[in-house]
Design an enzyme around this catalytic site. Structure first.
Site, PDB file in Angstrom:
ATOM      1  N   ASP A   1     -43.433  36.364 -26.647  1.00  0.00           N
ATOM      2  CA  ASP A   1     -44.445  35.870 -25.604  1.00  0.00           C
ATOM      3  C   ASP A   1     -44.301  34.626 -25.145  1.00  0.00           C
ATOM      4  O   ASP A   1     -44.514  34.164 -24.131  1.00  0.00           O
ATOM      5  CB  ASP A   1     -45.897  36.050 -26.073  1.00  0.00           C
ATOM      6  N   LEU A   2     -44.174  33.565 -26.210  1.00  0.00           N
ATOM      7  CA  LEU A   2     -44.069  32.011 -25.987  1.00  0.00           C
ATOM      8  C   LEU A   2     -42.848  31.665 -25.044  1.00  0.00           C
ATOM      9  O   LEU A   2     -42.549  31.096 -24.220  1.00  0.00           O
ATOM     10  CB  LEU A   2     -44.202  31.319 -27.365  1.00  0.00           C
TER      11      LEU A   2
END
Length: 368
Positions: free
Chosen positions: A164-165
């Site tokens: 996600d990051l």
């Protein structure tokens, strides 16, 4: 650096908000468009009624307005906002923005220079583009998760949402590149950013090594193969990292401990049948975590303590770089190092739901 750049942010949860957090910390104005129910990332609320902590972490410095994008009137308002924007980012499932009438093809008619970023799990087209997914799925498909295994070879479920990051960083990077291109050509662009694609790019070393040698874990020298590149336990059940691959660093380590006989064991294996490894383990176990931390400052041997989250902000390096900062009694990690400054200089807490409706109405007269 991005002062004067306006971003209309339709993204939710984590990857998109992390991307626009990085933009706002570079000076961009980020207007967060939320549904009447709010970004799902706000919920469940904390006991005091405030949004959950991950929302507060990723939405500081932004402005919030409420639009019901299922209503035609609010769709027109969204288009009016986009008319004056530099960047649009959205993270709905592919096809949603088209159904709402605010997809790139519609937007470019009123703002041909806009940079429009769609951030999704599997991209806008393809065999999986409509499937629901989360970080653990992206990590699994990219090969990243297979690199995190215990001693029995079982994949370890991380407490970090790496994919996600990384997806947010990839979107941020692409938007910045598009802004540079627009500065030269005056033209906007559509960006189709896949989180799985972004995660897979981190496998660049692993893929070429596997295809050439069959090795599944990338650079073998950093995968529990040598005593000089290993995690060691301390006297008080803590851990430190040693990364002394180069001879000069390994020599510094050995000589500082008055163990010149270890120099020849530089690339020996960290196994129970290696007497040098057993001696090194024993020595690490004879000193505390704090003692080894002090050693890491004094001896140039590529050593660093494994810090818990609550300790990171106290480390001298983190302090001098302003990497963890405090405001309103809350600590947060900055998304970038600001030479001679701090992201606190322009800090504002994550916005309340629809907090900036009156302020944003100056851009769009139809908001009120």
């Amino acid at each position: 650096m991005l002062k004067g750049i306006r971003v209309i942010d339709f993204s939710q949860y984590l990857p998109g908000p992390f991307a626009t957090l990085r933009l706002t910390e570079m000076g961009a104005e980020v207007i967060k468009v939320e549904s009447p129910d709010g970004d799902p990332g706000r919920f469940p609320l904390q006991e005091d009624g405030s949004p959950r902590l991950t929302f507060l972490a990723n939405n500081r410095n932004k402005k919030s307005i409420v639009l019901n994008l299922k209503e035609e009137a609010d769709q027109r308002i969204a288009l009016e906002l986009i008319r004056e924007a530099d960047v649009v980012i959205e993270s709905f499932r592919p096809g949603v923005m088209k159904r709402l009438g605010i997809d790139y093809e519609e937007v470019r008619k009123i703002n041909p220079s806009v940079i429009y970023c769609s951030l999704s799990g599997y991209g806008q087209k393809g065999c999986m583009h409509q499937l629901g997914s989360h970080d653990i799925n992206y990590m699994a498909l990219s090969g990243l998760l297979a690199q995190m295994k215990d001693d029995q070879g079982k994949p370890v479920q991380p407490s970090m949402t790496f994919a996600d990051l990384i997806g947010g960083i990839s979107a941020n990077e692409s938007i910045l590149a598009a802004l540079v291109q627009r500065g030269k050509t005056g033209k906007g662009v559509y960006l189709d950013i896949s989180i799985t694609d972004a995660a897979t790019t981190l496998m660049t070393n692993h893929v070429i090594i596997e295809s050439s040698t069959g090795e599944q874990h990338g650079l073998s020298k950093i995968h529990k193969k040598y005593v000089c590149y290993f995690i060691y336990e301390t006297k008080d059940n803590r851990f430190v990292t040693l990364g002394a691959l180069e001879p000069k660093f390994w020599n510094n380590f050995c000589l500082a401990l008055n163990k010149p006989e270890w120099i020849a064991a530089h690339f020996s294996s960290p196994t129970a049948d290696n007497p040098f490894f057993l001696e090194i383990q024993e020595l690490f176990l004879s000193r505390t975590f704090d003692e080894w931390t002090q050693f890491s400052f004094k001896i140039d041997c590529c050593m660093a303590p494994i810090l818990e989250t609550g300790e990171v902000w106290q480390h001298p390096y983190i302090k001098e770089r302003n990497l963890v900062q405090e405001k309103d009694g809350v600590r947060f990690a900055a998304t970038r190092y600001i030479p001679g400054g701090s992201s606190l200089d322009t800090y504002s807490s994550a916005p309340k739901h629809g907090e900036h409706i009156k302020e944003i109405s100056l851009i769009s007269k139809t908001l009120l």
